[in-house]
Write a protein that holds these residues in place. Structure first.
Motif, PDB file in Angstrom:
ATOM      1  N   GLN A  21       0.814  -1.219   0.000  1.00 38.52           N
ATOM      2  CA  GLN A  21       0.000   0.000   0.000  1.00 38.52           C
ATOM      3  C   GLN A  21       0.849   1.271   0.000  1.00 38.52           C
ATOM      4  O   GLN A  21       0.309   2.362   0.139  1.00 38.52           O
ATOM      5  CB  GLN A  21      -0.926   0.004   1.224  1.00 38.52           C
ATOM      6  N   GLN A 110      -6.363   5.842   2.163  1.00 41.04           N
ATOM      7  CA  GLN A 110      -7.186   6.204   1.002  1.00 41.04           C
ATOM      8  C   GLN A 110      -7.748   7.621   1.087  1.00 41.04           C
ATOM      9  O   GLN A 110      -8.600   8.002   0.285  1.00 41.04           O
ATOM     10  CB  GLN A 110      -8.356   5.216   0.852  1.00 41.04           C
ATOM     11  N   ARG A 243     -10.563   0.782  -6.086  1.00 45.01           N
ATOM     12  CA  ARG A 243      -9.510  -0.078  -6.614  1.00 45.01           C
ATOM     13  C   ARG A 243      -9.178   0.368  -8.031  1.00 45.01           C
ATOM     14  O   ARG A 243     -10.066   0.535  -8.879  1.00 45.01           O
ATOM     15  CB  ARG A 243      -9.964  -1.535  -6.615  1.00 45.01           C
ATOM     16  N   THR A 252     -15.640  -0.364  -4.264  1.00 49.12           N
ATOM     17  CA  THR A 252     -16.052  -1.770  -4.321  1.00 49.12           C
ATOM     18  C   THR A 252     -16.801  -2.175  -3.060  1.00 49.12           C
ATOM     19  O   THR A 252     -17.453  -3.226  -3.043  1.00 49.12           O
ATOM     20  CB  THR A 252     -14.823  -2.686  -4.495  1.00 49.12           C
TER      21      THR A 252
END
Length: 845
Positions: A21, A110, A243, A252
């Motif tokens: 990540q 994120q 994603r 998602t």
């Protein structure tokens, strides 16, 4: 790289990511620092001990940088997925950063900063905690997601944006504790396919602390609220669930009927497309805590088995549940240490209990079974009839990649049969401190007095966590070897005992040592009759209840009364003082049956205003039965003459209680034997006892004060006793009179106490019990050897069990035929009559 504990700016943003990540972290850090010059951004890589060589332009640290025990860290890494582990590690990172910074903003990787919000850091520094609501208005009831009408629910606050000031240490500790608890939790399997967002720890914060709640709609933009906000005004965008390989979806996490979609908002799409292009990684690093040293994937089932074991070990270490004697009293091994994962693999492939071992199962496949609803339904009892589940593991478990070769179940080994040598295998709760455990120890002492060769088989695993196992294990603890087994557990646990220790029953004569406290033996215990060759009850009262049920089933299992001896500790040296009444019981034996409340009521009604009397009540395990225990505390709290002892006592402390005891009071509603009553009597203490059930077999007016009663229904709320069963309601007025008689005529009380001791010494001696036991076991051994003196085949009891089942089946067929014949005529009636005669002849055979 930041130095440990120093060198950071006053205001810091931080996130926790995996190696894979890091592209997310790079984008998040660049965007944040571009809008907040003078701040710093720290990235913790949760699956690397040191920062990677490829720095991303901000401060990157590995987990060795944290002030945490490395073993503890790696245990937590084993417990859950990368996402759940990162959530548990984040407050640890925040706590460490606050040691040198005025505020820390904990961000999800994120979170994309769109505009400055430096005031948040100042608010956190000044006020301690800053939270952002996920929504500012109720979600529309339009059938779209997210929305409660279709099953997806939101928590109250955004977990990806939490600002904390240095003065909020208590909140950070709470945060760390709650996320750790969530990591170790193993939810029960669900038939639902919906996985709601659950952030309950954040929802608790406004009630426990005083956070600043930012209700400005410019904060917290995400898929769950963009229907009510403008992306052009948003300070940041939380792209949870986005994603890059599915760029057409905003998230998602909300792919089914989303309320907000990229195709309908060009400005939002432009931001998200640019973000997606930046986070694409050419060679994404795998999560290092997702594979074992040999390349085997660490599955969710492996993690479940580990965290369940770790949680139970921690609870036992904290004293919340007892450690089991003879078991592994250490934590489970994690797979990420310097020594590799071999110990972890070996642990998973080993059975977690004798029951699992007897079925050829191990920790991994049992955890798999407990996690899959379809397996729970298809194989409800894999430790009892596990052939089907073992076959599923070999065929489907391996095909689905859930059961590695090293974790395949094995076929259970054939249990060892007995040697042809007189002796007994005594199996039961021989270390447990409750009634059945004490009865087992009494029988063990009797066998020794009878000079019967004995091996002790100690059962502890099936006790769960409700019973303390602190008594010393017998010195003759060993594997079963003799042809006679005495199973000192009740009827409902007989099958479990035989399955956990299959050699106990293998080709052996089985004697069930059972107790029961009501007149009617429950139907749910019927299975026990097919597993034993005879039953020993601990009183005539229990014998009658069990025998009546056996006869009604035509089980042909003889039921006998074991003359329970009362071991003599001697007469305690009396201590002068107020007339003291004693009652001792265990809430695990149910407060409803032991009935301590009537003891208190009778005492208070007997002696209003008197200060020359005392009542001592010793109660164990009240913490497991809070309602009944609180009822007792409520009754005694205001009366200074009543002492309530809620802990286990040493032998010396118990002797001290007896030494100042003028009488023992048991206003029970029913007893299978009444061991505490007998233990008082053998010490020369008179008793006041309900004149019902087993205690009336050794308590009368010569040795104490029998209390009359009326029979009442048990009623609901007192398992394992059936609500429609009956037990006694003692006459409280008679108990009042008896207590006054003890206090006002101590000479008569002492006389009855002396008579009580003499009575038990005469009728309940170990020698008498030993003679009875030897006689019964001689007969059992002869029965096991069979009718022919030279026979060595242990078929007698086994054949009788088969015969009992055949007879029961035959009788059921005859009953159905009788009904059919009554409705038949002509040739059908003749054929049925001939068939019935054949069945009758088979039954006679």
């Amino acid at each position: 790289m930041a130095d440990r504990g120093g060198g950071l700016a006053p205001h810091v943003a931080a996130t926790a990511v995996t190696l894979g990540q890091l592209p997310l972290a790079r984008v998040a850090a660049d965007a944040y620092l571009r809008h907040h010059p003078g701040h710093e951004f720290v990235v913790l890589v949760i699956d690397s001990p040191r920062a990677p060589l490829d720095d991303i332009g901000t401060q990157v640290v590995g987990y060795d940088w944290l002030d945490v025990d490395r073993t503890e860290y790696l245990r937590l890494a084993t417990c859950g997925s990368a996402e759940r582990f990162a959530a548990a590690v984040l407050p640890i990172l925040v706590r460490q950063l606050l040691a040198s910074s005025a505020s820390v903003l904990a961000l999800a990787p994120q979170v994309l900063t769109l505009r400055p919000f430096g005031e948040v850091a100042e608010l956190a520094e000044d006020r301690g905690i800053v939270l952002v609501p996920m929504v500012l208005r109720p979600l529309p009831d339009d059938g779209l997601n997210p929305g409660s009408s279709v099953g997806t629910e939101l928590a109250g606050f955004d977990p990806g944006f939490v600002a904390v000031g240095r003065g909020a240490a208590a909140f950070v500790a709470f945060w760390a504790r709650r996320t750790r608890e969530a990591l170790l939790a193993s939810p029960f399997p669900s038939l639902s396919s919906v996985s709601p967002i659950s952030r309950s720890w954040l929802d608790e914060v406004p009630g426990l602390f005083e956070p600043v709640v930012l209700r400005d709609p410019a904060f917290g933009a995400a898929y769950w609220n963009l229907h009510e906000r403008s992306i052009s005004e948003a300070r940041y965008l939380h792209l949870a669930g986005y994603r890059a390989d599915q760029p057409w979806l905003l998230s998602t996490d909300c792919a089914d009927r989303p309320r907000v979609s990229l195709s309908r908002d060009a400005r939002l799409r432009a931001i998200v497309d640019e973000y997606g292009a930046r986070i694409k990684a050419t060679d994404e690093e795998p999560y290092r805590f997702s594979v074992l040293a040999d390349g085997t994937t660490v599955t969710s089932v492996m993690r479940r088995a580990f965290r369940d074991a770790l949680r139970e070990w921690e609870r036992a270490s904290a004293g919340l549940v007892p450690l089991q004697q003879g078991g592994n009293d250490g934590p489970p091994p994690h797979p990420f240490g310097d020594g590799g994962s071999a110990e972890f693999v070996e642990w998973l492939a080993a059975p977690g209990s004798p029951l699992e071992a007897g079925a050829g199962l191990n920790r991994l496949v049992v955890a798999l079974w407990s996690e899959r609803t379809d397996l729970l339904v298809t194989f409800p009892r894999p430790c009892y009839d596990g052939a089907g589940f073992r076959a599923w593991c070999r065929l489907h478990g391996t095909a689905e990649g859930l059961v590695p070769d090293w974790a395949l179940p094995v076929e259970p080994a054939e249990p060892a049969g007995p040697v042809d040598e007189f002796g007994v295998n005594l199996a039961g709760y021989l270390t447990a401190e409750f009634g059945l455990g004490e009865m087992g120890r009494v029988l063990h002492a009797t066998l020794r007095a009878a000079q019967v060769p004995t091996v002790a088989v100690v059962e502890e695993k099936s006790l769960s966590t409700l019973v303390r196992t602190q008594a010393d294990a017998p010195d003759n603890r060993a594997a079963p070897r003799f042809p006679i087994s005495v199973l000192a557990v009740n009827a409902d646990y007989t099958e479990l005992l035989l399955t956990s220790h299959p050699e106990i029953g293998k080709d052996r004569y089985r004697i069930g040592f059972w107790a029961w406290e009501l007149e009617d033996f429950p139907e749910r215990f019927d299975v026990g009759f097919g597993l034993v060759d005879e039953v020993w009850a601990n009183s005539d009262f229990a014998r009658d209840a069990i025998a009546q049920r056996s006869i009604s089933l035509d089980a042909t299992v003889p039921v006998k009364t074991f003359p329970v001896p009362v071991l003599d500790p001697g007469v305690p040296e009396r201590v002068d003082g107020p007339a003291t009444f004693l009652f001792a019981f265990d809430f695990n034996s149910t407060g409803g049956r032991k009935n301590p409340w009537d003891v208190v009521t009778a005492f208070q009604r007997a002696f209003p205003g008197r200060d020359d009397v005392r009542l001592v009540i010793k109660a164990n395990n009240g913490h497991l039965h809070s309602g009944p225990a609180e009822r007792l505390r409520y009754l005694v709290e205001a009366d200074q003459r009543i002492e309530l002892i809620e802990r286990y006592l040493s032998t010396a402390e118990l002797s001290g209680l007896y030494a100042r005891c003028a009488a023992y009071v048991s206003l029970h509603r029913s007893e299978g034997f009444g061991l505490t009553v007998a233990e008082a009597m053998i010490r020369g203490i008179p008793v006041i006892s309900t004149d019902y059930s087993a205690t009336r077999e050794f308590v009368d007016e010569r040795v104490g004060w029998p209390i009359p009663y009326t029979l009442v229904e048990v009623g609901p709320g007192w398992p394992p006793y059936q609500p429609d069963g009956r037990w006694a309601q003692p006459d409280v007025d008679a108990a009042v009179a008896a207590m006054r008689a003890v206090a006002d005529d101590p000479a008569e009380a002492r006389r009855r106490g002396t008579a009580a001791r003499e009575h038990l010494l005469r009728t309940r001696s170990v020698d008498a019990a030993a003679r009875w036991v030897r006689e019964q076991l001689d007969a059992a051994y002869a029965s096991w050897r069979g009718p022919a003196p030279t026979s060595r085949l242990p078929l007698g009891p086994a054949l009788r069990r088969v015969a009992r089942r055949a007879i029961a089946h035959n009788d059921a067929l005859l009953s159905r035929l009788d009904s059919r014949m009554a409705a038949s005529e002509g040739d059908d009636a003749e054929r049925l009559t001939a068939f019935r005669r054949a069945l009758e002849r088979r039954g006679e055979t």
